[in-house]
Design an enzyme around this catalytic site. Structure first.
Site, PDB file in Angstrom:
ATOM      1  N   THR A  60      18.044  -0.691  -0.708  1.00 16.73           N
ATOM      2  CA  THR A  60      18.338   0.633  -1.240  1.00 16.73           C
ATOM      3  C   THR A  60      19.838   0.830  -1.464  1.00 16.73           C
ATOM      4  OG1 THR A  60      18.386   2.963  -0.569  1.00 16.73           O
ATOM      5  CG2 THR A  60      18.220   1.378   1.199  1.00 16.73           C
ATOM      6  N   ASP A  61      20.183   1.756  -2.364  1.00 16.06           N
ATOM      7  CA  ASP A  61      21.608   2.073  -2.577  1.00 16.06           C
ATOM      8  C   ASP A  61      22.190   2.839  -1.378  1.00 16.06           C
ATOM      9  OD1 ASP A  61      20.293   4.505  -2.990  1.00 16.06           O
ATOM     10  OD2 ASP A  61      21.196   4.911  -4.931  1.00 16.06           O
ATOM     11  N   GLU A  62      21.308   3.332  -0.485  1.00 11.92           N
ATOM     12  CA  GLU A  62      21.801   4.122   0.648  1.00 11.92           C
ATOM     13  C   GLU A  62      22.637   3.286   1.617  1.00 11.92           C
ATOM     14  OE1 GLU A  62      19.281   7.061   2.303  1.00 11.92           O
ATOM     15  OE2 GLU A  62      18.011   7.165   0.531  1.00 11.92           O
ATOM     16  N   THR A 121       0.765   1.855   7.973  1.00  9.92           N
ATOM     17  CA  THR A 121       1.321   2.964   8.762  1.00  9.92           C
ATOM     18  C   THR A 121       0.863   4.252   8.082  1.00  9.92           C
ATOM     19  OG1 THR A 121       3.315   3.200   7.414  1.00  9.92           O
ATOM     20  CG2 THR A 121       3.410   1.586   9.217  1.00  9.92           C
ATOM     21  N   TYR A 165      18.212   5.302   8.796  1.00  6.80           N
ATOM     22  CA  TYR A 165      17.351   4.552   7.856  1.00  6.80           C
ATOM     23  C   TYR A 165      18.168   3.506   7.119  1.00  6.80           C
ATOM     24  CZ  TYR A 165      15.449   3.696   3.146  1.00  6.80           C
ATOM     25  OH  TYR A 165      15.060   3.102   1.956  1.00  6.80           O
ATOM     26  N   THR A 185      11.159  -2.528  11.951  1.00  6.98           N
ATOM     27  CA  THR A 185      10.583  -2.968  10.672  1.00  6.98           C
ATOM     28  C   THR A 185      11.671  -3.369   9.671  1.00  6.98           C
ATOM     29  OG1 THR A 185       8.548  -1.707  10.916  1.00  6.98           O
ATOM     30  CG2 THR A 185       9.241  -2.186   8.676  1.00  6.98           C
ATOM     31  N   ASP A 243       0.015  -5.463   4.490  1.00  7.58           N
ATOM     32  CA  ASP A 243       0.524  -4.140   4.866  1.00  7.58           C
ATOM     33  C   ASP A 243      -0.030  -3.749   6.242  1.00  7.58           C
ATOM     34  OD1 ASP A 243       1.601  -1.533   2.830  1.00  7.58           O
ATOM     35  OD2 ASP A 243       0.894  -1.135   4.865  1.00  7.58           O
ATOM     36  N   LYS A 303      18.145  -0.657   7.091  1.00  5.58           N
ATOM     37  CA  LYS A 303      17.962  -1.449   5.863  1.00  5.58           C
ATOM     38  C   LYS A 303      19.132  -2.422   5.704  1.00  5.58           C
ATOM     39  CE  LYS A 303      15.353  -1.156   2.876  1.00  5.58           C
ATOM     40  NZ  LYS A 303      14.038  -1.844   2.656  1.00  5.58           N
ATOM     41  N   ALA A 350       0.825  -1.218   0.000  1.00  4.00           N
ATOM     42  CA  ALA A 350       0.000   0.000   0.000  1.00  4.00           C
ATOM     43  C   ALA A 350       0.859   1.269   0.000  1.00  4.00           C
ATOM     44  CB  ALA A 350      -0.935   0.002   1.215  1.00  4.00           C
ATOM     45  N   ASN A 388      13.597   6.632  -6.338  1.00  2.36           N
ATOM     46  CA  ASN A 388      12.455   6.437  -7.243  1.00  2.36           C
ATOM     47  C   ASN A 388      11.608   7.696  -7.357  1.00  2.36           C
ATOM     48  OD1 ASN A 388      11.362   3.033  -7.249  1.00  2.36           O
ATOM     49  ND2 ASN A 388      13.367   3.722  -6.589  1.00  2.36           N
TER      50      ASN A 388
HETATM   51  N1  LIG Z   1      11.374   5.414  -2.420  1.00  2.00           N
HETATM   52  C1  LIG Z   1      12.599   5.222  -2.898  1.00  2.00           C
HETATM   53  O1  LIG Z   1      13.156   6.092  -3.571  1.00  2.00           O
HETATM   54  C2  LIG Z   1      13.317   3.908  -2.645  1.00  2.00           C
HETATM   55  C3  LIG Z   1      14.539   3.683  -3.273  1.00  2.00           C
HETATM   56  C4  LIG Z   1      15.187   2.459  -3.083  1.00  2.00           C
HETATM   57  C5  LIG Z   1      14.622   1.496  -2.267  1.00  2.00           C
HETATM   58  N2  LIG Z   1      13.435   1.757  -1.646  1.00  2.00           N
HETATM   59  C6  LIG Z   1      12.856   0.681  -0.808  1.00  2.00           C
HETATM   60  O2  LIG Z   1      11.644   0.295  -1.427  1.00  2.00           O
HETATM   61  C7  LIG Z   1      10.685  -0.104  -0.434  1.00  2.00           C
HETATM   62  C8  LIG Z   1       9.405   0.649  -0.643  1.00  2.00           C
HETATM   63  O3  LIG Z   1       9.659   2.061  -0.521  1.00  2.00           O
HETATM   64  P1  LIG Z   1       8.473   3.123  -0.655  1.00  2.00           P
HETATM   65  O4  LIG Z   1       9.088   4.407  -1.038  1.00  2.00           O
HETATM   66  O5  LIG Z   1       7.383   2.535  -1.472  1.00  2.00           O
HETATM   67  O6  LIG Z   1       7.992   3.200   0.869  1.00  2.00           O
HETATM   68  P2  LIG Z   1       6.652   3.817   1.499  1.00  2.00           P
HETATM   69  O7  LIG Z   1       7.082   4.466   2.758  1.00  2.00           O
HETATM   70  O8  LIG Z   1       5.909   4.607   0.489  1.00  2.00           O
HETATM   71  O9  LIG Z   1       5.773   2.527   1.817  1.00  2.00           O
HETATM   72  C9  LIG Z   1       6.095   1.619   2.839  1.00  2.00           C
HETATM   73  C10 LIG Z   1       4.904   0.688   3.035  1.00  2.00           C
HETATM   74  O10 LIG Z   1       5.273  -0.292   4.020  1.00  2.00           O
HETATM   75  C11 LIG Z   1       4.206  -0.401   4.966  1.00  2.00           C
HETATM   76  N3  LIG Z   1       4.796  -0.806   6.254  1.00  2.00           N
HETATM   77  C12 LIG Z   1       5.638  -0.072   7.042  1.00  2.00           C
HETATM   78  N4  LIG Z   1       5.975  -0.787   8.129  1.00  2.00           N
HETATM   79  C13 LIG Z   1       5.367  -1.995   8.016  1.00  2.00           C
HETATM   80  C14 LIG Z   1       5.362  -3.184   8.819  1.00  2.00           C
HETATM   81  N5  LIG Z   1       6.043  -3.245   9.974  1.00  2.00           N
HETATM   82  N6  LIG Z   1       4.655  -4.252   8.402  1.00  2.00           N
HETATM   83  C15 LIG Z   1       3.943  -4.177   7.230  1.00  2.00           C
HETATM   84  N7  LIG Z   1       3.887  -3.083   6.448  1.00  2.00           N
HETATM   85  C16 LIG Z   1       4.611  -2.008   6.828  1.00  2.00           C
HETATM   86  C17 LIG Z   1       3.571   0.979   5.019  1.00  2.00           C
HETATM   87  O11 LIG Z   1       2.251   0.939   5.521  1.00  2.00           O
HETATM   88  C18 LIG Z   1       3.645   1.393   3.552  1.00  2.00           C
HETATM   89  O12 LIG Z   1       2.518   0.924   2.834  1.00  2.00           O
HETATM   90  C19 LIG Z   1      11.346   0.165   0.919  1.00  2.00           C
HETATM   91  O13 LIG Z   1      11.855  -1.035   1.417  1.00  2.00           O
HETATM   92  C20 LIG Z   1      12.477   1.131   0.605  1.00  2.00           C
HETATM   93  O14 LIG Z   1      13.553   0.959   1.490  1.00  2.00           O
HETATM   94  C21 LIG Z   1      12.771   2.934  -1.816  1.00  2.00           C
END
Ligand SMILES: NC(=O)c1ccc[n+]([C@@H]2O[C@H](COP(=O)([O-])OP(=O)(O)OC[C@H]3O[C@@H](n4cnc5c(N)ncnc54)[C@H](O)[C@@H]3O)[C@@H](O)[C@H]2O)c1
Length: 351
Positions: free
Chosen positions: A126-128, A36, A153, A101, A33, A157, A9, A183
Site C-alpha cells: 500500500t502507499d500508506e 477472517t 496497519y 498477518t 484464504d 505492511k 475472498a 481502491n
Molecule cells: N483496499 C485498499 O484500498 C487497498 C489499497 C492498497 C493496498 N491494499 C492491499 O491490498 C490487499 C487486499 O486488500 P483488501 O482491501 O482486498 O482487503 P480485505 O480486508 O477486503 O481482504 C483481506 C482478505 O485476506 C484474508 N486474510 C486475512 N488474514 C489472512 C491470513 N492470515 N491468511 C490468509 N488469509 C487472510 C481475509 O479473509 C480476506 O479475504 C491488502 O494486502 C491491502 O493491504 C488495499
C-alpha cells in the site's frame, strides 16, 4: 500459469480472480484464504464450479499448510492480497493480528516461494507505508520514497515489504512489491468509506466525516489495480518495486459530497466526527514506472464519477450481499464495535 491467490475472498482479491479467469483461459487459480471477518466466499459464487478455480482454506502464517497446498496444486506463481486491512481496527485494538498477518505472514510466503521454487511472487502492498505528504506539497510518492509509516496497519505492511527486499537481496527470491493507492469498486467490505456511506444513506442515516474532511487520497478502481498486478506477473522486473495510482487525488469531503449527490442527498447528511488519531493528510502516487511497462487504467480521473456511480449502483443492486455479511459477521462486528466504544471512553476520560 498455476496461480495461488492468497486472500482471494476479500475485496481486491475477488476483483482480481474474476478479472484474471476471464482475461486468461490458461490460468488455473487456487484461492487460499483464512476467511477472517473480511473474507467472503459469496463474492465468488459465480465461479465456484469453474474447473479452473479452487478454494483452499488456510492461514498465510501456517507454512506447513502453504507448502501442502502449493505442492497439491503444482503452483508456479503467487499473488498475496491476504492482510488485516482496516486502519481503525489497527488503532483501536487487534494490532497484534496486523503484525502476524501483514509481516510474519509475508515472511512465511517468502519461505514457501523459496523452498517450492515458485517462479514469481507479487506482494500487494500500500502507499500508506510512505507516511504522509503535506496538503500543499508539490510531491508524490515514487518507488524510492523512504518508507516511514504512521499507522500500525501501515507499519505492519511495511514489515512485509522490507522482508521481501531482504529475501530478494539475500536469497534471490523472485519477488515484486507494489504500492497502490485507495481502491473502490464492488465487493468491498462495508466498514470501508464508500460502501459504508452508501449503506448508511440507504438506511436514511447520516455519514460520519473524520475531522475537517480534507485528507486526500488517490482513488483507483479495483479492476485497474487488478490489471496492473496481472501485468507485473508477466512483465514486472524481479526484485523491483512498483507504485500504482491514477492521479485521482480527492479529499474525503469531496468523495462524500460526490456520493451524496449521486444518491440524491444533500450535505445536511454529513456529520463531522473526531478525527482518527495520527490521520495521514495526503497520499499521492507517481505511477510512471508501471505506466512505462504498458499499464493503461480504464478509470482515469475524468472517468472517476462514472466509476463511482457504477460502484454505488452495484451496492444498491446487491443489498442482500451486505445483509448476508451483517448476519454472518455480526459477532465479529459487535466485538469490534465494543472495542471502539471502550477505546473512545478511555480517550474521553483522559481528555
Ligand atoms: N483496499 C485498499 O484500498 C487497498 C489499497 C492498497 C493496498 N491494499 C492491499 O491490498 C490487499 C487486499 O486488500 P483488501 O482491501 O482486498 O482487503 P480485505 O480486508 O477486503 O481482504 C483481506 C482478505 O485476506 C484474508 N486474510 C486475512 N488474514 C489472512 C491470513 N492470515 N491468511 C490468509 N488469509 C487472510 C481475509 O479473509 C480476506 O479475504 C491488502 O494486502 C491491502 O493491504 C488495499
Amino acid at each position: 500459469m498455476k496461480l495461488l491467490v492468497c486472500g482471494g475472498a476479500g475485496f481486491i482479491g475477488t476483483n482480481y480472480i474474476l478479472f484474471a479467469l476471464k482475461a486468461h483461459s490458461d490460468y488455473e487459480i487456487v484461492n487460499y484464504d483464512k476467511l477472517t471477518y473480511a473474507g467472503n466466499l459469496d463474492n465468488l459464487r459465480e465461479i465456484e464450479n469453474n474447473p479452473r478455480y479452487k478454494f483452499e482454506q488456510g492461514d498465510i502464517t501456517d507454512l506447513d499448510r502453504l507448502n501442502e497446498v502449493i505442492s497439491k496444486h503444482n503452483i508456479t506463481h503467487i499473488i498475496n492480497f491476504a492482510a488485516e486491512t482496516h486502519v481503525d481496527r489497527s488503532i483501536h485494538g487487534g494490532t497484534k493480528e496486523f503484525v502476524l498477518t501483514n509481516t510474519l505472514g509475508v515472511q512465511m510466503i517468502l519461505d514457501a516461494v523459496r523452498f517450492n521454487k515458485i517462479e514469481r511472487f507479487i506482494q500487494v502492498s500500500t502507499d500508506e507505508v510512505f507516511g504522509s505528504l503535506g496538503l500543499n506539497e508539490d510531491r508524490k510518492f515514487t518507488e524510492t520514497t523512504p518508507i516511514w509509516p504512521n499507522m500500525p496497519y501501515a507499519a505492519a505492511k511495511a514489515g512485509g515489504d522490507l522482508m521481501c527486499n531482504a529475501y530478494w537481496i539475500t536469497h534471490k527470491v523472485p519477488v515484486i512489491v507494489t504500492h497502490c493507492s485507495n481502491n473502490y469498486g464492488p465487493y468491498q467490505f462495508p466498514e470501508k468509506l464508500i460502501p459504508f456511506f452508501v449503506f448508511k444513506l440507504l438506511k436514511g442515516e447520516k455519514v460520519p466525516v473524520y475531522g475537517d474532511g480534507l485528507n486526500i487520497r488517490d482513488w483507483i478502481h479495483a479492476v485497474d489495480h487488478a490489471k496492473a498486478l496481472d501485468l507485473l506477473l508477466h512483465k514486472g522486473v524481479l526484485g523491483e518495486v512498483y507504485n500504482i495510482g491514477v492521479d485521482n487525488e480527492r479529499s474525503n469531503l469531496e468523495i462524500t459530497k460526490m456520493v451524496l449527490k449521486l444518491m440524491g442527498f444533500g450535505e445536511d447528511k454529513i456529520e463531522y466526527v473526531t478525527d482518527r488519531p495520527g490521520h495521514d493528510r495526503r497520499y499521492a502516487i507517481d505511477s510512471s514506472k508501471i505506466t512505462a511497462l504498458g499499464w493503461i487504467p480504464e478509470y482515469t480521473r475524468d472517468k472517476f464519477e462514472q466509476g463511482l456511480k457504477e460502484t454505488i449502483e452495484w451496492y444498491k443492486n446487491n443489498t442482500q450481499w451486505v445483509e448476508n455479511i451483517w448476519q454472518k459477521k455480526q459477532n465479529e462486528m459487535n466485538v469490534f464495535q465494543k472495542g471502539l466504544e471502550r477505546s473512545d471512553e478511555k480517550q474521553q476520560s483522559s481528555t
